[in-house]
Design an enzyme around this catalytic site. Sequence first.
Site, mmCIF file in Angstrom:
data_model
loop_
_atom_site.group_PDB
_atom_site.id
_atom_site.type_symbol
_atom_site.label_atom_id
_atom_site.label_comp_id
_atom_site.label_asym_id
_atom_site.label_seq_id
_atom_site.Cartn_x
_atom_site.Cartn_y
_atom_site.Cartn_z
ATOM 1 N N SER A 1 -23.176 14.770 -5.490
ATOM 2 C CA SER A 1 -22.738 15.361 -4.214
ATOM 3 C C SER A 1 -21.491 16.187 -4.511
ATOM 4 O O SER A 1 -20.380 15.843 -4.134
ATOM 5 C CB SER A 1 -22.464 14.276 -3.172
ATOM 6 O OG SER A 1 -21.359 13.486 -3.507
ATOM 7 N N HIS B 1 -26.995 9.850 -3.624
ATOM 8 C CA HIS B 1 -27.031 8.903 -4.758
ATOM 9 C C HIS B 1 -28.269 8.012 -4.748
ATOM 10 O O HIS B 1 -28.493 7.258 -5.689
ATOM 11 C CB HIS B 1 -25.770 8.030 -4.772
ATOM 12 C CG HIS B 1 -24.523 8.823 -5.010
ATOM 13 N ND1 HIS B 1 -23.266 8.307 -4.863
ATOM 14 C CD2 HIS B 1 -24.347 10.120 -5.398
ATOM 15 C CE1 HIS B 1 -22.365 9.240 -5.150
ATOM 16 N NE2 HIS B 1 -22.996 10.343 -5.454
ATOM 17 N N GLN C 1 -22.980 7.990 2.423
ATOM 18 C CA GLN C 1 -23.221 7.895 0.971
ATOM 19 C C GLN C 1 -22.749 6.570 0.365
ATOM 20 O O GLN C 1 -23.425 6.003 -0.490
ATOM 21 C CB GLN C 1 -22.509 9.054 0.271
ATOM 22 C CG GLN C 1 -22.666 9.084 -1.233
ATOM 23 C CD GLN C 1 -21.958 10.281 -1.853
ATOM 24 O OE1 GLN C 1 -22.453 11.390 -1.755
ATOM 25 N NE2 GLN C 1 -20.810 10.065 -2.468
ATOM 26 N N GLU C 2 -21.563 6.095 0.776
ATOM 27 C CA GLU C 2 -21.004 4.898 0.127
ATOM 28 C C GLU C 2 -20.345 3.982 1.155
ATOM 29 O O GLU C 2 -19.510 4.427 1.945
ATOM 30 C CB GLU C 2 -19.931 5.300 -0.914
ATOM 31 C CG GLU C 2 -20.480 6.156 -2.027
ATOM 32 C CD GLU C 2 -19.388 6.816 -2.884
ATOM 33 O OE1 GLU C 2 -18.277 6.267 -2.976
ATOM 34 O OE2 GLU C 2 -19.667 7.895 -3.436
ATOM 35 N N GLU D 1 -24.702 4.758 -8.613
ATOM 36 C CA GLU D 1 -23.444 4.097 -8.993
ATOM 37 C C GLU D 1 -23.585 2.576 -9.013
ATOM 38 O O GLU D 1 -22.572 1.863 -9.066
ATOM 39 C CB GLU D 1 -22.329 4.515 -8.034
ATOM 40 C CG GLU D 1 -22.014 6.003 -8.134
ATOM 41 C CD GLU D 1 -20.893 6.447 -7.210
ATOM 42 O OE1 GLU D 1 -20.340 5.607 -6.460
ATOM 43 O OE2 GLU D 1 -20.571 7.642 -7.224
ATOM 44 N N ASP E 1 -17.421 6.414 1.991
ATOM 45 C CA ASP E 1 -17.447 7.835 1.634
ATOM 46 C C ASP E 1 -18.617 8.425 2.400
ATOM 47 O O ASP E 1 -19.784 8.174 2.066
ATOM 48 C CB ASP E 1 -17.624 8.045 0.123
ATOM 49 C CG ASP E 1 -17.631 9.535 -0.232
ATOM 50 O OD1 ASP E 1 -17.502 10.364 0.692
ATOM 51 O OD2 ASP E 1 -17.774 9.857 -1.421
ATOM 52 N N GLU F 1 -13.572 8.562 3.365
ATOM 53 C CA GLU F 1 -13.553 9.768 2.524
ATOM 54 C C GLU F 1 -14.523 10.803 3.099
ATOM 55 O O GLU F 1 -15.611 10.439 3.560
ATOM 56 C CB GLU F 1 -13.973 9.357 1.109
ATOM 57 C CG GLU F 1 -13.959 10.473 0.082
ATOM 58 C CD GLU F 1 -14.393 9.919 -1.294
ATOM 59 O OE1 GLU F 1 -13.967 8.800 -1.655
ATOM 60 O OE2 GLU F 1 -15.179 10.614 -1.968
ATOM 61 N N ASP G 1 -12.246 14.638 -0.590
ATOM 62 C CA ASP G 1 -12.889 14.794 -1.906
ATOM 63 C C ASP G 1 -13.421 16.225 -1.992
ATOM 64 O O ASP G 1 -12.777 17.110 -2.572
ATOM 65 C CB ASP G 1 -14.002 13.750 -2.042
ATOM 66 C CG ASP G 1 -14.878 13.945 -3.272
ATOM 67 O OD1 ASP G 1 -14.519 14.757 -4.150
ATOM 68 O OD2 ASP G 1 -15.944 13.293 -3.372
ATOM 69 N N LYS H 1 -10.645 13.775 -9.265
ATOM 70 C CA LYS H 1 -11.719 13.727 -10.255
ATOM 71 C C LYS H 1 -11.400 14.796 -11.294
ATOM 72 O O LYS H 1 -11.537 15.999 -11.004
ATOM 73 C CB LYS H 1 -13.060 14.049 -9.594
ATOM 74 C CG LYS H 1 -13.564 13.018 -8.584
ATOM 75 C CD LYS H 1 -14.723 13.609 -7.785
ATOM 76 C CE LYS H 1 -15.540 12.562 -7.054
ATOM 77 N NZ LYS H 1 -16.499 13.184 -6.099
ATOM 78 N N HIS I 1 -14.241 8.098 -10.373
ATOM 79 C CA HIS I 1 -15.401 8.367 -11.230
ATOM 80 C C HIS I 1 -16.301 9.421 -10.581
ATOM 81 O O HIS I 1 -16.020 9.886 -9.478
ATOM 82 C CB HIS I 1 -16.194 7.070 -11.461
ATOM 83 C CG HIS I 1 -16.831 6.508 -10.212
ATOM 84 N ND1 HIS I 1 -17.779 5.509 -10.242
ATOM 85 C CD2 HIS I 1 -16.678 6.798 -8.875
ATOM 86 C CE1 HIS I 1 -18.167 5.215 -9.016
ATOM 87 N NE2 HIS I 1 -17.522 5.974 -8.178
ATOM 88 N N ARG I 2 -17.403 9.755 -11.234
ATOM 89 C CA ARG I 2 -18.476 10.547 -10.651
ATOM 90 C C ARG I 2 -19.730 9.677 -10.617
ATOM 91 O O ARG I 2 -19.808 8.641 -11.260
ATOM 92 C CB ARG I 2 -18.768 11.812 -11.470
ATOM 93 C CG ARG I 2 -17.632 12.777 -11.665
ATOM 94 C CD ARG I 2 -16.964 13.234 -10.379
ATOM 95 N NE ARG I 2 -17.829 13.809 -9.375
ATOM 96 C CZ ARG I 2 -17.834 15.093 -9.008
ATOM 97 N NH1 ARG I 2 -17.017 15.945 -9.599
ATOM 98 N NH2 ARG I 2 -18.616 15.524 -8.026
ATOM 99 N N SER I 3 -20.729 10.148 -9.895
ATOM 100 C CA SER I 3 -21.968 9.350 -9.844
ATOM 101 C C SER I 3 -22.668 9.341 -11.209
ATOM 102 O O SER I 3 -23.303 8.350 -11.584
ATOM 103 C CB SER I 3 -22.898 9.868 -8.753
ATOM 104 O OG SER I 3 -23.026 11.269 -8.825
ATOM 105 N N LYS J 1 -11.441 4.647 -7.503
ATOM 106 C CA LYS J 1 -12.832 4.439 -7.056
ATOM 107 C C LYS J 1 -13.705 4.549 -8.289
ATOM 108 O O LYS J 1 -13.842 5.626 -8.865
ATOM 109 C CB LYS J 1 -13.192 5.500 -6.006
ATOM 110 C CG LYS J 1 -14.543 5.221 -5.354
ATOM 111 C CD LYS J 1 -14.815 6.154 -4.199
ATOM 112 C CE LYS J 1 -15.480 7.430 -4.650
ATOM 113 N NZ LYS J 1 -16.225 8.120 -3.583
HETATM 114 C C1 PEP Z 1 -18.250 9.890 -6.674
HETATM 115 C C2 PEP Z 1 -18.829 10.701 -5.782
HETATM 116 O O1 PEP Z 1 -20.064 11.215 -5.984
HETATM 117 P P1 PEP Z 1 -20.405 12.463 -6.922
HETATM 118 O O2 PEP Z 1 -19.873 12.144 -8.271
HETATM 119 O O3 PEP Z 1 -21.889 12.528 -6.856
HETATM 120 O O4 PEP Z 1 -19.697 13.639 -6.307
HETATM 121 C C3 PEP Z 1 -18.161 11.049 -4.525
HETATM 122 O O5 PEP Z 1 -18.722 11.817 -3.714
HETATM 123 O O6 PEP Z 1 -17.040 10.607 -4.286
HETATM 124 MG MG MG Z 2 -16.847 11.616 -2.315
#
Ligand code: PEP
Ligand code: MG
Length: 401
Positions: free
Chosen positions: A42, A146, A154-155, A196, A232, A275, A302, A327, A355-357, A378
Amino acid sequence: MTRIRSVSLRRILDSRGNPTVEADVLTESGGFGRAAAPSGASTGEYEAIELPTGEAIAAARQHAIPRLINEVHAGNQREVDAALHGADGTDDFSNIGANSAVAISMAAAKAGADVLGAPLYQHLGGTFRGDNFPIPLGNVLGGGEHAKEATHIQEFLAVPVGAPSISEAVFANAAVHERIGDLLDERGVAAGKGDEGAWAPSIDDAAAFEIVAQATGDVADDVGFDIGVGLDVAASELYDADDEVYRYGDVERTPDEQVDYMADLVDEYDLAYVEDPVEENDFDGFADLTDRVGDRTVLCGDDLFVTNVERLQDGIDAGAGNAILVKPNQIGTLSDAVDAVELATRNGLDAVVSHRSGETEDTTIAHLAVATDAPFIKTGTVGGERTAKLNELIRIAEDAV
Ligand SMILES: C=C(OP(=O)(O)O)C(=O)O
Ligand SMILES: [Mg+2]
């Protein structure tokens, strides 16, 4: 001593099974650092550019590596990162790829730390760092980009706000993840896991709130400290810019209704963290929400900020949000990521290192969070590429005692 003698790049697997860039940096005195680029699903519209792995490696070999070898000191992160920018020549790393840039930037930092004989967090943050640890935001259930056919949000995150130590926080999040598995089982809901490692059941967001609230409450009772709930929303992924509506399946919300919905969720579930509650161009909606609930929850940008100091400054000027997700691959170098943390901190915003997914076993972000004294990290809850960072935080805490 830390002058760079060689840089090698290779194609390795990430946690989704996609190729990504790994960098090795060797200094003339034998210091060594290895790091790999993560990858988002994303992704924000304004992120630095991730090139296809082969292209990124070829471009970095041609343009960046000659500017690093014998020219630059791995122990001088600003010098390394300036050389990467110079080699690329654009403002979004579209020539050498942010994936090559971030892998080299992080590997150089590790090589610098190796020569100095210091842990990475200390090389990056200084000798007085290592006493404070971030609260880990643990993705325990979700969907969006994800996982297909799961929740629209998403989260859903466990937020162990009352944990007395990083270790207890990390284990509490794992316990919440396990408890959610049990609760889904009791309801007869089959669930795989998303990218994730969070549960990805085919349930609606309302049912997800109920289950996550119960699981965090149950585990909080067991462990004896508070565990909040965070989200998120990744709202850009729900937003249809042509029709100017957010789509949650059949339910549509206008931008104003989206802000109302987010404010209502903060109050209904006493959310500790939200988020990307609105889409990545809506600074005004983000500011409106911040006016309404920013005194009682963390509102984090983000896709809105993409770890970019210019976008962050726009957000600060607009009063949009009170936290930034950090990130390193969104912006391409560690120096740029640290600049974003510092601008945020100077203006009273919280940094959330993330992190990233798509991830690897790389643990740089655990060190970055400690080095910058970030209040949050995160980095998932379960799964080897996630626990790599969480276990590294536990080790750092033990070293720091
Ligand atoms: C970790 C995330 O996902 P992605 O790495 O897919 O952006 C996020 O959106 O915060
Ligand atoms: Mg995000």
